[in-house]
Motif scaffolding. Structure first.
Motif, PDB file in Angstrom:
ATOM      1  N   UNK A 140       7.822  -0.426   7.043  1.00 40.10           N
ATOM      2  CA  UNK A 140       8.741   0.134   8.261  1.00 40.10           C
ATOM      3  C   UNK A 140       8.361   1.510   8.389  1.00 40.10           C
ATOM      4  N   UNK A 141       8.083   1.901   9.543  1.00 38.77           N
ATOM      5  CA  UNK A 141       7.417   3.354   9.973  1.00 38.77           C
ATOM      6  C   UNK A 141       8.646   3.838  10.889  1.00 38.77           C
ATOM      7  N   UNK A 142       9.183   5.088  10.515  1.00 36.62           N
ATOM      8  CA  UNK A 142      10.098   5.781  11.158  1.00 36.62           C
ATOM      9  C   UNK A 142      11.388   4.934  11.479  1.00 36.62           C
ATOM     10  N   UNK A 143      12.023   4.302  10.477  1.00 31.68           N
ATOM     11  CA  UNK A 143      13.158   3.433  10.466  1.00 31.68           C
ATOM     12  C   UNK A 143      13.033   2.347  11.352  1.00 31.68           C
TER      13      UNK A 143
ATOM     14  N   UNK B  30      -1.242   1.637  -9.808  1.00 32.39           N
ATOM     15  CA  UNK B  30      -2.112   2.163  -8.811  1.00 32.39           C
ATOM     16  C   UNK B  30      -0.969   1.856  -7.451  1.00 32.39           C
ATOM     17  N   UNK B  31      -0.970   2.839  -6.618  1.00 28.87           N
ATOM     18  CA  UNK B  31      -0.553   2.509  -5.293  1.00 28.87           C
ATOM     19  C   UNK B  31      -1.286   1.552  -4.529  1.00 28.87           C
ATOM     20  N   UNK B  32      -0.390   0.670  -3.680  1.00 27.64           N
ATOM     21  CA  UNK B  32      -1.307  -0.396  -2.997  1.00 27.64           C
ATOM     22  C   UNK B  32      -0.609  -0.219  -1.284  1.00 27.64           C
ATOM     23  N   UNK B  33       0.076   0.461  -1.162  1.00 23.36           N
ATOM     24  CA  UNK B  33       0.346   0.737   0.236  1.00 23.36           C
ATOM     25  C   UNK B  33       0.352   2.128   0.729  1.00 23.36           C
ATOM     26  N   UNK B  34       0.594   2.603   1.862  1.00 26.42           N
ATOM     27  CA  UNK B  34       0.379   3.917   2.377  1.00 26.42           C
ATOM     28  C   UNK B  34       1.652   4.695   1.802  1.00 26.42           C
ATOM     29  N   UNK B  35       1.433   6.004   1.541  1.00 30.74           N
ATOM     30  CA  UNK B  35       2.570   6.862   1.296  1.00 30.74           C
ATOM     31  C   UNK B  35       3.106   7.416   2.507  1.00 30.74           C
ATOM     32  N   UNK B  36       4.539   7.714   2.474  1.00 29.12           N
ATOM     33  CA  UNK B  36       5.137   8.106   3.651  1.00 29.12           C
ATOM     34  C   UNK B  36       6.040   7.218   4.411  1.00 29.12           C
ATOM     35  N   UNK B  37       5.820   5.932   4.011  1.00 30.43           N
ATOM     36  CA  UNK B  37       6.526   4.807   4.885  1.00 30.43           C
ATOM     37  C   UNK B  37       7.262   4.133   3.936  1.00 30.43           C
ATOM     38  N   UNK B  38       7.935   3.156   4.399  1.00 26.95           N
ATOM     39  CA  UNK B  38       9.059   2.369   3.402  1.00 26.95           C
ATOM     40  C   UNK B  38       8.210   0.925   3.392  1.00 26.95           C
TER      41      UNK B  38
ATOM     42  N   UNK C 202      -2.278  -0.731   5.771  1.00 30.50           N
ATOM     43  CA  UNK C 202      -1.205  -1.487   6.483  1.00 30.50           C
ATOM     44  C   UNK C 202      -1.498  -1.993   7.760  1.00 30.50           C
ATOM     45  N   UNK C 203      -2.510  -2.966   7.619  1.00 25.80           N
ATOM     46  CA  UNK C 203      -2.942  -3.584   8.918  1.00 25.80           C
ATOM     47  C   UNK C 203      -1.752  -4.570   9.107  1.00 25.80           C
ATOM     48  N   UNK C 204      -1.422  -4.414  10.351  1.00 27.48           N
ATOM     49  CA  UNK C 204      -0.134  -5.253  10.763  1.00 27.48           C
ATOM     50  C   UNK C 204      -0.594  -6.842  10.919  1.00 27.48           C
TER      51      UNK C 204
ATOM     52  N   UNK D   6      10.719   3.162  -5.235  1.00 30.64           N
ATOM     53  CA  UNK D   6      11.125   4.489  -4.764  1.00 30.64           C
ATOM     54  C   UNK D   6      10.420   5.664  -4.818  1.00 30.64           C
ATOM     55  N   UNK D   7       9.871   6.205  -3.779  1.00 32.60           N
ATOM     56  CA  UNK D   7       8.954   7.318  -3.859  1.00 32.60           C
ATOM     57  C   UNK D   7       9.706   8.349  -2.911  1.00 32.60           C
ATOM     58  N   UNK D   8      10.327   9.277  -3.426  1.00 26.69           N
ATOM     59  CA  UNK D   8      10.928  10.257  -2.557  1.00 26.69           C
ATOM     60  C   UNK D   8      11.854   9.491  -1.722  1.00 26.69           C
ATOM     61  N   UNK D   9      12.154   9.740  -0.239  1.00 26.92           N
ATOM     62  CA  UNK D   9      12.924   9.009   0.760  1.00 26.92           C
ATOM     63  C   UNK D   9      12.349   7.554   1.008  1.00 26.92           C
ATOM     64  N   UNK D  10      11.349   7.158   0.516  1.00 30.31           N
ATOM     65  CA  UNK D  10      10.679   5.767   0.917  1.00 30.31           C
ATOM     66  C   UNK D  10      10.631   5.007  -0.410  1.00 30.31           C
ATOM     67  N   UNK D  11       9.984   3.832   0.134  1.00 38.31           N
ATOM     68  CA  UNK D  11       9.585   2.833  -1.224  1.00 38.31           C
ATOM     69  C   UNK D  11       8.035   2.543  -0.926  1.00 38.31           C
ATOM     70  N   UNK D  12       7.429   2.745  -1.988  1.00 35.51           N
ATOM     71  CA  UNK D  12       6.014   2.318  -1.934  1.00 35.51           C
ATOM     72  C   UNK D  12       5.687   1.271  -2.847  1.00 35.51           C
TER      73      UNK D  12
END
Length: 451
Positions: A229-232, A204-212, A243-245, A186-192
């Motif tokens: 997940x972006x924006x739920x 080290x972080x391995x995914x973008x911040x601000x998303x779950x 985060x290449x899909x 968990x990082x704030x409201x999201x998971x990284x």
């Protein structure tokens, strides 16, 4: 995992889909006695641990200091030796070329003497030299000596490779410290997603911040894969810091994933209306076919020989399955299996829910026999991951004893020797070897048969 199921429920509520029925707690608490007990002091262990001393060489560079600290810590965490402190070795001034008085070390009760030296070379490189004597035998010549050349930027990683080589020479089985762990937190409201070395360094972080981002795993090309997940919105398979899909041929939200050892196969748990199912296909997400449509099938993990473990179950509770056969004890909610290819055979370690809302770790063979309890009365212990050599187990613990909550590493055969390597807590822990480094190879070697 908990995060994945909560995220699935959030996605379902926002998308209008019905979330799968979650297991309800059993009114009667299962009998914990069938899990056995843990020797938390080592009093029951009769195995003798050889006393090992690391020569306290006066450091001439940061690489010297790092090499000695890393290898000493690895050998202690390995559970194969009683690594003595610098206060318990023969006193003296130890320089790079100081001769070792093995008689003095033997008189201190030290069986194995390890000397580690980092010599600076041209071009920013270092030569690591590891020398081992068996003082208890009375022999004066080394039983093992090996040299490595490494770049300054790879000093810590190469030091772990030194540890693995020493374990190979002294036990006949290489260590698993040249490796890394990956997990979500968990990082704030999201998971990284984060990566961390096997000794707790270099977080080290391995995914973008601000998303779950959840359920990470190393995949082809040693890229980091995870569900994001972006924006739920629905969780999609992604890789890398950007985060290449990775498109999948089955609809739904990704809540679990795993790659096999050579990164040629992908197992993915996909949630859609009515539950979650596990599919297996090519590593690039193509050719997926249904592997399990058991109720709430999730948390896939590959093992040796193509074995696949996962968890599944409804109102009666979730159990661990290996290739379709339930192996965890009935009546206990189980989760997060991992394979451990130990010196004594292949085992599966997983968490089970116990009294007081806690979870503990247990191990069985791949058929569900020889149940062994690994944690007890030390908070909640979850998300186990096994080291590449099969001897060590990492897991998250909320314990207040020892050094408090965090990420712990423990020898599977000696569960009382737990060592905290980080104060971090998270989910979906995995432990993978580092890729080979052609520039950090032994350039000279002398070795006697393993003792």
């Amino acid at each position: 995992g908990i995060t994945a199921l909560l995220a699935l429920a959030t996605f379902a509520s926002r998308s209008g889909a019905q979330s799968p029925e979650a297991p309800s707690p059993d009114a009667s608490q299962p009998d914990e006695s069938i899990l056995g007990t843990v020797d938390v002091t080592g009093a029951a262990g009769s195995e003798y641990l050889p006393k090992l001393g690391v020569v306290p060489v006066i450091s001439q560079s940061d690489a010297d200091t790092t090499l000695q600290l890393v290898v000493r810590g690895d050998l202690d965490r390995s559970g194969q030796f009683d690594v003595v402190s610098d206060d318990d070795v023969p006193s003296g001034i130890y320089l790079h070329d100081t001769p070792i008085d093995l008689k003095a070390w033997r008189e201190q009760g030290i069986d194995t003497v390890v000397k580690l030296v980092a010599k600076q070379k041209e071009g920013g490189k270092f030569e690591f030299i590891a020398t081992v004597w068996l003082a208890s035998t009375g022999r004066t010549e080394p039983v093992f000596e090996q040299r490595w050349v490494t770049d300054k930027a790879k000093v810590r990683a190469t030091a772990h490779r030194v540890s693995d080589a020493l374990l190979a020479a002294l036990t006949g089985r290489p260590g698993g410290f040249a490796s890394r762990m990956i997990y979500s937190a968990r990082v704030g409201k999201h998971s990284q997603v984060f990566t961390i070395d096997a000794d707790g360094f270099d977080l080290r972080p391995a995914s973008p911040a601000g998303h779950t981002a959840i359920v990470p795993s190393y995949g082809p090309g040693e890229d980091v894969y995870y569900a994001i997940s972006r924006d739920y919105g629905p969780f999609q398979l992604a890789k890398g810091r950007n985060a290449e899909i990775i498109p999948l041929g089955v609809p739904g939200s990704v809540v679990g994933l795993a790659f096999n050892a050579d990164r040629t196969k992908l197992a993915v748990s996909v949630a859609s209306r009515g539950g979650s199912r596990i599919y297996v296909g090519n590593a690039n997400g193509t050719g997926l076919s249904l592997f399990s449509d058991d109720v709430l099938a999730n948390h896939p993990v590959f093992g040796p020989g193509g074995k696949l473990a996962y968890v599944a179950g409804g109102t009666a509770g979730q159990r661990v399955y290996v290739d379709g056969k339930a192996i965890s004890p009935a009546g206990f909610n189980a989760s997060a299996p991992t394979f451990c290819d130990t010196p004594n055979g292949l085992m599966v370690v997983f968490s089970v829910a116990v009294g007081g809302g806690r979870t503990d770790l247990v191990a069985t063979n791949v058929r569900g026999g020889n149940l062994i309890r690994l944690t007890q009365n030390q908070g909640s212990n979850s998300y186990p991951a096994c080291s590449p050599d099969g001897r060590l187990l990492a897991y998250f613990s909320t314990r207040k004893s020892d050094q408090g909550p965090g990420l712990y590493v423990v020898p599977l055969a000696k569960p009382w020797r737990a060592r905290r390597i980080s104060s971090e807590l998270g989910e979906s822990l995995r432990w993978d070897p580092l890729p080979p480094d052609p520039q950090a190879v032994a350039v000279e070697q002398t070795q006697a048969p393993s003792q």
